[in-house]
Design a protein around this motif. Structure first.
Motif, PDB file in Angstrom:
ATOM      1  N   SER A 100      -3.773 -12.569   8.838  1.00  0.00           N
ATOM      2  CA  SER A 100      -2.714 -13.149   9.268  1.00  0.00           C
ATOM      3  C   SER A 100      -1.616 -13.788   8.279  1.00  0.00           C
ATOM      4  N   SER A 101      -1.522 -14.069   7.229  1.00  0.00           N
ATOM      5  CA  SER A 101      -0.643 -14.698   6.309  1.00  0.00           C
ATOM      6  C   SER A 101      -0.133 -13.899   5.258  1.00  0.00           C
ATOM      7  N   LYS A 102       1.609 -13.317   5.247  1.00  0.00           N
ATOM      8  CA  LYS A 102       1.917 -12.682   4.183  1.00  0.00           C
ATOM      9  C   LYS A 102       1.660 -12.010   2.805  1.00  0.00           C
ATOM     10  N   ALA A 154       0.923   6.433  13.538  1.00  0.00           N
ATOM     11  CA  ALA A 154       1.903   6.433  12.393  1.00  0.00           C
ATOM     12  C   ALA A 154       2.534   4.944  12.707  1.00  0.00           C
ATOM     13  N   ASP A 155       2.190   4.170  13.893  1.00  0.00           N
ATOM     14  CA  ASP A 155       3.092   2.595  14.000  1.00  0.00           C
ATOM     15  C   ASP A 155       2.093   2.113  13.598  1.00  0.00           C
ATOM     16  N   ALA A 156       1.075   2.340  12.960  1.00  0.00           N
ATOM     17  CA  ALA A 156       0.530   1.204  11.243  1.00  0.00           C
ATOM     18  C   ALA A 156       1.211   1.453   9.996  1.00  0.00           C
ATOM     19  N   ASP A 157       1.236   3.409  10.106  1.00  0.00           N
ATOM     20  CA  ASP A 157       2.070   3.145   8.665  1.00  0.00           C
ATOM     21  C   ASP A 157       3.350   2.237   8.473  1.00  0.00           C
ATOM     22  N   ALA A 158       4.104   3.023  10.082  1.00  0.00           N
ATOM     23  CA  ALA A 158       5.338   2.266   9.404  1.00  0.00           C
ATOM     24  C   ALA A 158       5.562   0.628   9.689  1.00  0.00           C
ATOM     25  N   ALA A 159       4.571  -0.021  10.320  1.00  0.00           N
ATOM     26  CA  ALA A 159       4.562  -1.557   9.909  1.00  0.00           C
ATOM     27  C   ALA A 159       3.706  -1.743   8.331  1.00  0.00           C
ATOM     28  N   LEU A 160       3.057  -0.734   8.458  1.00  0.00           N
ATOM     29  CA  LEU A 160       3.124  -0.524   6.763  1.00  0.00           C
ATOM     30  C   LEU A 160       4.431  -0.479   5.308  1.00  0.00           C
ATOM     31  N   ALA A 172       8.556  -2.379   2.321  1.00  0.00           N
ATOM     32  CA  ALA A 172      10.212  -2.913   2.081  1.00  0.00           C
ATOM     33  C   ALA A 172      10.891  -4.238   2.300  1.00  0.00           C
ATOM     34  N   ALA A 173      10.265  -4.805   2.962  1.00  0.00           N
ATOM     35  CA  ALA A 173      10.309  -6.699   2.869  1.00  0.00           C
ATOM     36  C   ALA A 173      10.089  -7.772   2.298  1.00  0.00           C
ATOM     37  N   ARG A 174       9.071  -6.958   1.241  1.00  0.00           N
ATOM     38  CA  ARG A 174       8.553  -7.497  -0.229  1.00  0.00           C
ATOM     39  C   ARG A 174       9.919  -7.552  -1.866  1.00  0.00           C
ATOM     40  N   ASP A 175       9.812  -9.072  -1.965  1.00  0.00           N
ATOM     41  CA  ASP A 175      10.894  -8.223  -3.470  1.00  0.00           C
ATOM     42  C   ASP A 175      10.506  -7.845  -4.205  1.00  0.00           C
ATOM     43  N   PRO A 176      10.382  -6.509  -4.754  1.00  0.00           N
ATOM     44  CA  PRO A 176      10.012  -6.294  -5.796  1.00  0.00           C
ATOM     45  C   PRO A 176       9.671  -6.451  -7.145  1.00  0.00           C
ATOM     46  N   LEU A 197       2.773  -3.565  -5.793  1.00  0.00           N
ATOM     47  CA  LEU A 197       2.524  -3.046  -4.295  1.00  0.00           C
ATOM     48  C   LEU A 197       3.259  -2.004  -4.505  1.00  0.00           C
ATOM     49  N   TYR A 198       4.827  -2.045  -4.884  1.00  0.00           N
ATOM     50  CA  TYR A 198       5.993  -1.270  -4.963  1.00  0.00           C
ATOM     51  C   TYR A 198       5.290   0.596  -5.828  1.00  0.00           C
ATOM     52  N   LEU A 199       4.516  -0.141  -7.148  1.00  0.00           N
ATOM     53  CA  LEU A 199       3.955   0.858  -7.788  1.00  0.00           C
ATOM     54  C   LEU A 199       3.284   1.535  -6.492  1.00  0.00           C
ATOM     55  N   ASN A 200       2.296   1.101  -6.483  1.00  0.00           N
ATOM     56  CA  ASN A 200       1.152   1.464  -5.560  1.00  0.00           C
ATOM     57  C   ASN A 200       2.017   2.526  -4.403  1.00  0.00           C
ATOM     58  N   ALA A 201       2.939   1.855  -3.357  1.00  0.00           N
ATOM     59  CA  ALA A 201       3.448   2.832  -3.095  1.00  0.00           C
ATOM     60  C   ALA A 201       4.113   3.713  -3.032  1.00  0.00           C
ATOM     61  N   ALA A 202       4.668   4.067  -4.777  1.00  0.00           N
ATOM     62  CA  ALA A 202       5.310   4.995  -5.167  1.00  0.00           C
ATOM     63  C   ALA A 202       4.314   6.769  -4.997  1.00  0.00           C
ATOM     64  N   CYS A 203       3.165   5.726  -5.036  1.00  0.00           N
ATOM     65  CA  CYS A 203       2.413   6.579  -6.283  1.00  0.00           C
ATOM     66  C   CYS A 203       1.491   7.536  -4.694  1.00  0.00           C
ATOM     67  N   VAL A 204       1.853   7.018  -3.282  1.00  0.00           N
ATOM     68  CA  VAL A 204       0.824   7.627  -2.283  1.00  0.00           C
ATOM     69  C   VAL A 204       2.291   8.392  -1.619  1.00  0.00           C
TER      70      VAL A 204
END
Length: 188
Positions: free
Chosen positions: A120-122, A160-166, A171-175, A181-188
């Motif tokens: 529920s929270s960011k 696909a909707d869940a992946d798009a939401a993720l 993308a909305a977070r400050d790197p 978060l960004y490191l893990n996203a880059a590794c996927v």
């Protein structure tokens, strides 16, 4: 149990665990400590098992945490009262962490996907997203690219909707403040 919760929140997991049952009750136990007068299981039995699982996990006792989670699931499924339904977030988070520690990255990712959808929270979403991406990255680096069920069944298709939401969430977070978060996203 309130004292056990307070100790766990302070990071004093061994002390908290000492206030809880020593191990999961076996299914053939004659007396359930949290049985109501009518024999139904109360919510506190399941909550205690979830807390014990968390404390065991935080102490590095993965097998014990897994046993507590199984006990909590059995207790919750046998509960006759709707109020005894367990809050899923703590148990699912511990289950995801236990799966991750055991190297079952697909099971961890599946747990985290559910947690991400329900967060529920960011702040909660950021924590879960980071762990979800780590599980996915570990899964893709330790196995083939097809996603398999934890039981070894056929590949599981991602929503696909869940992946798009993720992806939108990341993308909305400050790197600079969400580097992991960004490191893990880059590794996927």
């Amino acid at each position: 149990r309130a004292k056990a919760v307070a100790l766990a929140r302070r990071g004093r997991f061994a002390e908290a665990a000492a206030l809880l049952p020593a191990r999961p009750q076996s299914d053939d136990a004659h007396e359930e400590p949290d049985a109501a007068a009518d024999g139904s299981i109360t919510a506190s039995a399941t909550a205690a098992a979830d807390l014990a699982a968390y404390c065991a996990y935080r102490q590095g006792h993965v097998d014990e945490a897994s046993a507590w989670l199984a006990h909590a699931e059995t207790t919750a499924s046998s509960a006759s009262d709707a109020a005894a339904a367990r809050p899923a977030s703590l148990a699912r988070h511990v289950a995801a962490q236990v799966a991750y520690k055991r190297g079952d990255f697909e099971a961890a990712a599946l747990c985290y996907e559910g947690l991400f959808a329900g967060a529920s929270s960011k702040e909660a979403k950021a924590d879960v997203a980071c762990n979800l991406l780590a599980a996915r990255a570990s899964s893709s680096s330790s196995s083939s690219s097809s996603r398999r069920r934890p039981t070894g069944g056929p590949p599981v298709r991602r929503d696909a909707d869940a992946d798009a939401a993720l992806d939108r969430f990341v993308a909305a977070r400050d790197p600079s403040s969400h580097a992991e978060l960004y490191l893990n996203a880059a590794c996927v």
